[in-house]
Design a protein around this motif. Structure first.
Motif, PDB file in Angstrom:
ATOM      1  N   GLY A 246       0.463   6.071   6.424  1.00 26.85           N
ATOM      2  CA  GLY A 246       1.259   7.345   6.022  1.00 26.85           C
ATOM      3  C   GLY A 246       2.471   7.096   5.479  1.00 26.85           C
ATOM      4  O   GLY A 246       2.792   7.898   4.573  1.00 26.85           O
ATOM      5  N   THR A 247       3.267   5.866   5.598  1.00 26.75           N
ATOM      6  CA  THR A 247       4.780   5.756   4.808  1.00 26.75           C
ATOM      7  C   THR A 247       4.533   4.657   3.921  1.00 26.75           C
ATOM      8  O   THR A 247       4.781   4.867   2.787  1.00 26.75           O
ATOM      9  CB  THR A 247       5.713   5.461   6.062  1.00 26.75           C
ATOM     10  N   PHE A 248       4.412   3.390   4.582  1.00 24.54           N
ATOM     11  CA  PHE A 248       4.053   2.278   3.527  1.00 24.54           C
ATOM     12  C   PHE A 248       3.498   1.012   4.475  1.00 24.54           C
ATOM     13  O   PHE A 248       4.022   0.884   5.491  1.00 24.54           O
ATOM     14  CB  PHE A 248       5.674   1.905   3.145  1.00 24.54           C
ATOM     15  N   ALA A 249       2.659   0.476   3.784  1.00 19.22           N
ATOM     16  CA  ALA A 249       2.208  -0.749   4.514  1.00 19.22           C
ATOM     17  C   ALA A 249       1.855  -1.770   3.513  1.00 19.22           C
ATOM     18  O   ALA A 249       1.949  -1.765   2.333  1.00 19.22           O
ATOM     19  CB  ALA A 249       0.893  -0.417   5.307  1.00 19.22           C
ATOM     20  N   VAL A 250       1.509  -3.145   4.175  1.00 21.95           N
ATOM     21  CA  VAL A 250       1.096  -4.237   3.324  1.00 21.95           C
ATOM     22  C   VAL A 250      -0.009  -4.813   4.087  1.00 21.95           C
ATOM     23  O   VAL A 250      -0.247  -4.632   5.392  1.00 21.95           O
ATOM     24  CB  VAL A 250       2.260  -5.122   3.689  1.00 21.95           C
ATOM     25  N   VAL A 251      -1.198  -5.197   3.300  1.00 23.11           N
ATOM     26  CA  VAL A 251      -2.109  -5.841   3.878  1.00 23.11           C
ATOM     27  C   VAL A 251      -2.540  -7.163   3.299  1.00 23.11           C
ATOM     28  O   VAL A 251      -2.198  -7.584   2.131  1.00 23.11           O
ATOM     29  CB  VAL A 251      -3.577  -5.022   3.293  1.00 23.11           C
ATOM     30  N   ALA A 252      -2.579  -8.248   4.338  1.00 24.84           N
ATOM     31  CA  ALA A 252      -2.773  -9.651   3.777  1.00 24.84           C
ATOM     32  C   ALA A 252      -4.064  -9.951   3.879  1.00 24.84           C
ATOM     33  O   ALA A 252      -4.948 -10.203   4.851  1.00 24.84           O
ATOM     34  CB  ALA A 252      -1.889 -10.329   4.893  1.00 24.84           C
TER      35      ALA A 252
ATOM     36  N   ILE B 151       0.992  -1.238   0.169  1.00 21.66           N
ATOM     37  CA  ILE B 151       0.045   0.052   0.130  1.00 21.66           C
ATOM     38  C   ILE B 151       0.931   1.385   0.159  1.00 21.66           C
ATOM     39  O   ILE B 151       1.507   1.617   1.161  1.00 21.66           O
ATOM     40  CB  ILE B 151      -1.029  -0.041   1.213  1.00 21.66           C
ATOM     41  N   THR B 152       1.008   1.889  -0.990  1.00 17.28           N
ATOM     42  CA  THR B 152       1.843   2.942  -1.170  1.00 17.28           C
ATOM     43  C   THR B 152       1.143   4.475  -1.424  1.00 17.28           C
ATOM     44  O   THR B 152       1.727   5.504  -1.347  1.00 17.28           O
ATOM     45  CB  THR B 152       2.766   2.818  -2.474  1.00 17.28           C
ATOM     46  N   GLY B 153      -0.345   4.321  -1.582  1.00 14.71           N
ATOM     47  CA  GLY B 153      -0.980   5.572  -1.664  1.00 14.71           C
ATOM     48  C   GLY B 153      -1.694   5.927  -0.301  1.00 14.71           C
ATOM     49  O   GLY B 153      -2.711   6.733  -0.625  1.00 14.71           O
ATOM     50  N   GLY B 154      -1.317   5.472   0.616  1.00 18.92           N
ATOM     51  CA  GLY B 154      -1.942   5.858   2.011  1.00 18.92           C
ATOM     52  C   GLY B 154      -3.386   5.204   2.025  1.00 18.92           C
ATOM     53  O   GLY B 154      -3.990   4.293   1.413  1.00 18.92           O
ATOM     54  N   ALA B 155      -3.915   5.562   3.189  1.00 18.23           N
ATOM     55  CA  ALA B 155      -5.305   4.845   3.466  1.00 18.23           C
ATOM     56  C   ALA B 155      -6.226   5.186   2.460  1.00 18.23           C
ATOM     57  O   ALA B 155      -7.357   4.474   2.384  1.00 18.23           O
ATOM     58  CB  ALA B 155      -6.006   5.262   5.010  1.00 18.23           C
ATOM     59  N   ASN B 156      -6.188   6.378   1.673  1.00 12.53           N
ATOM     60  CA  ASN B 156      -7.226   6.671   0.787  1.00 12.53           C
ATOM     61  C   ASN B 156      -7.184   5.758  -0.309  1.00 12.53           C
ATOM     62  O   ASN B 156      -8.101   5.608  -1.041  1.00 12.53           O
ATOM     63  CB  ASN B 156      -6.927   8.151   0.218  1.00 12.53           C
ATOM     64  N   SER B 157      -6.093   5.010  -0.724  1.00  9.99           N
ATOM     65  CA  SER B 157      -6.127   3.989  -1.638  1.00  9.99           C
ATOM     66  C   SER B 157      -6.745   2.686  -1.149  1.00  9.99           C
ATOM     67  O   SER B 157      -6.819   1.712  -2.314  1.00  9.99           O
ATOM     68  CB  SER B 157      -4.806   3.664  -1.985  1.00  9.99           C
TER      69      SER B 157
ATOM     70  N   LEU C 154      -9.704   7.060  14.329  1.00 12.82           N
ATOM     71  CA  LEU C 154      -9.688   6.524  13.025  1.00 12.82           C
ATOM     72  C   LEU C 154      -8.678   7.422  12.233  1.00 12.82           C
ATOM     73  O   LEU C 154      -7.855   6.945  11.535  1.00 12.82           O
ATOM     74  CB  LEU C 154     -10.960   6.521  12.449  1.00 12.82           C
ATOM     75  N   GLU C 155      -8.874   8.669  12.218  1.00 16.74           N
ATOM     76  CA  GLU C 155      -8.021   9.536  11.511  1.00 16.74           C
ATOM     77  C   GLU C 155      -6.490   9.363  11.920  1.00 16.74           C
ATOM     78  O   GLU C 155      -5.766   9.414  10.975  1.00 16.74           O
ATOM     79  CB  GLU C 155      -8.584  11.068  11.563  1.00 16.74           C
ATOM     80  N   ARG C 156      -6.260   9.447  12.986  1.00 17.66           N
ATOM     81  CA  ARG C 156      -4.733   9.366  13.519  1.00 17.66           C
ATOM     82  C   ARG C 156      -4.295   7.857  12.817  1.00 17.66           C
ATOM     83  O   ARG C 156      -3.101   7.781  12.473  1.00 17.66           O
ATOM     84  CB  ARG C 156      -4.782   9.484  14.814  1.00 17.66           C
ATOM     85  N   PHE C 157      -5.171   6.874  13.252  1.00 21.42           N
ATOM     86  CA  PHE C 157      -4.354   5.384  12.538  1.00 21.42           C
ATOM     87  C   PHE C 157      -4.491   5.519  11.195  1.00 21.42           C
ATOM     88  O   PHE C 157      -3.414   4.832  10.762  1.00 21.42           O
ATOM     89  CB  PHE C 157      -5.734   4.412  13.155  1.00 21.42           C
ATOM     90  N   ARG C 158      -5.235   6.060  10.487  1.00 22.72           N
ATOM     91  CA  ARG C 158      -5.029   6.090   8.935  1.00 22.72           C
ATOM     92  C   ARG C 158      -3.450   6.657   8.844  1.00 22.72           C
ATOM     93  O   ARG C 158      -2.777   5.983   7.859  1.00 22.72           O
ATOM     94  CB  ARG C 158      -5.935   6.961   8.223  1.00 22.72           C
ATOM     95  N   ASP C 159      -3.121   7.754   9.498  1.00 24.97           N
ATOM     96  CA  ASP C 159      -1.741   8.278   9.106  1.00 24.97           C
ATOM     97  C   ASP C 159      -0.524   7.372   9.401  1.00 24.97           C
ATOM     98  O   ASP C 159       0.285   7.408   9.226  1.00 24.97           O
ATOM     99  CB  ASP C 159      -1.630   9.670   9.536  1.00 24.97           C
ATOM    100  N   TYR C 160      -0.977   7.105  10.872  1.00 25.68           N
ATOM    101  CA  TYR C 160       0.094   6.268  11.582  1.00 25.68           C
ATOM    102  C   TYR C 160       0.436   4.966  10.827  1.00 25.68           C
ATOM    103  O   TYR C 160       1.575   4.800  10.786  1.00 25.68           O
ATOM    104  CB  TYR C 160      -0.503   6.022  13.066  1.00 25.68           C
ATOM    105  N   TRP C 161      -0.676   4.331  10.502  1.00 20.66           N
ATOM    106  CA  TRP C 161      -0.197   2.890   9.994  1.00 20.66           C
ATOM    107  C   TRP C 161      -0.087   3.171   8.501  1.00 20.66           C
ATOM    108  O   TRP C 161       0.914   2.377   8.119  1.00 20.66           O
ATOM    109  CB  TRP C 161      -1.345   2.094  10.088  1.00 20.66           C
TER     110      TRP C 161
END
Length: 222
Positions: A92-98, A46-52, A83-90
């Motif tokens: 905001g940089t790079f994440a992966v969802v399984a 996930i490279t586009g943040g929570a909005n993706s 929820l808004e803080r979590f979106r950026d915290y998790w």
């Protein structure tokens, strides 16, 4: 399977190094199998943040993370994030969802699903230090409650070891792996991490009457 993180839940995340920013959009989903040998897993960068992501998935993961914090056994925070803080915290940089792989694998952003049935967990990758030390990364892991005991933590750990060096990171540090968390310890020991330090009596956890030590894990990334 929470991992270990240098916790700063207030300030924005540290800036990602140039190699991270350049390489993140090039990463492709990874496939693996749970420990039953049958169910396939798709791990999506996930490279586009929570909005993706589908909004329902973000809400589900926020609820799972909040519940983990409230259990008080694996993360150092005492209060859940908004929820808004979590979106950026998790994310905001790079994440992966399984996710459990479905026939329409690859279409994660196109529709909502029953996330409790298909979402196994998530992890993020961030710099552990700023500036000249930003090639040292850190990660936080969350295995969803309904997916525990299926091998999702190890699958995500293996994906972390694939994605982190592709993002340009050279070394991984996990700052807080609590000594009474055998599930995490087993995974990191099995994936070639080493204990490079120990913080005595680092945490007041809900599952221990005594103060709990924290292990610091490290591993060269290649």
């Amino acid at each position: 399977m929470p991992g270990s993180i240098l916790e700063n839940t207030v300030d924005p995340p540290l800036p990602a190094p140039k190699a991270h920013l350049a390489n993140a959009p090039l990463l492709q989903p990874r496939r693996d199998t749970l420990k039953d040998g049958r169910r396939r897993v798709s791990l999506y960068p996930i490279t586009g943040g929570a909005n993706s992501l589908p909004p329902g998935l973000v809400r589900y993961l926020h609820a799972e993370f909040s519940a983990e914090i409230e259990r008080g056994c694996t993360y150092p925070m005492e209060q859940a994030m908004t929820l808004e803080r979590f979106r950026d915290y998790w994310f905001g940089t790079f994440a992966v969802v399984a996710l459990i792989e479905e026939e329409d694998a690859g279409k994660i952003g196109l529709h909502e699903r029953d996330w409790e049935k298909v979402c196994l967990g998530t992890f993020y990758i961030k710099p552990n230090y700023p500036g000249r030390c930003s090639h040292v990364c850190n990660a936080g892991f969350l295995t969803c409650a309904a997916a525990r005991g299926q091998g999702a933590g190890k699958v995500m750990g293996k994906a972390y070891l694939e994605y982190a060096p592709k993002l340009g990171y050279k070394y991984s540090v996990f700052n807080l792996v609590f000594a009474n968390n055998p599930a995490s310890i087993k995974i990191w020991d099995g994936l070639g991490f080493e204990v490079i330090g120990r913080v005595p009596a680092a945490a007041r956890l809900a599952n221990s009457e005594e103060m709990v030590d924290a292990l610091i894990y490290g591993r060269v990334l290649q």
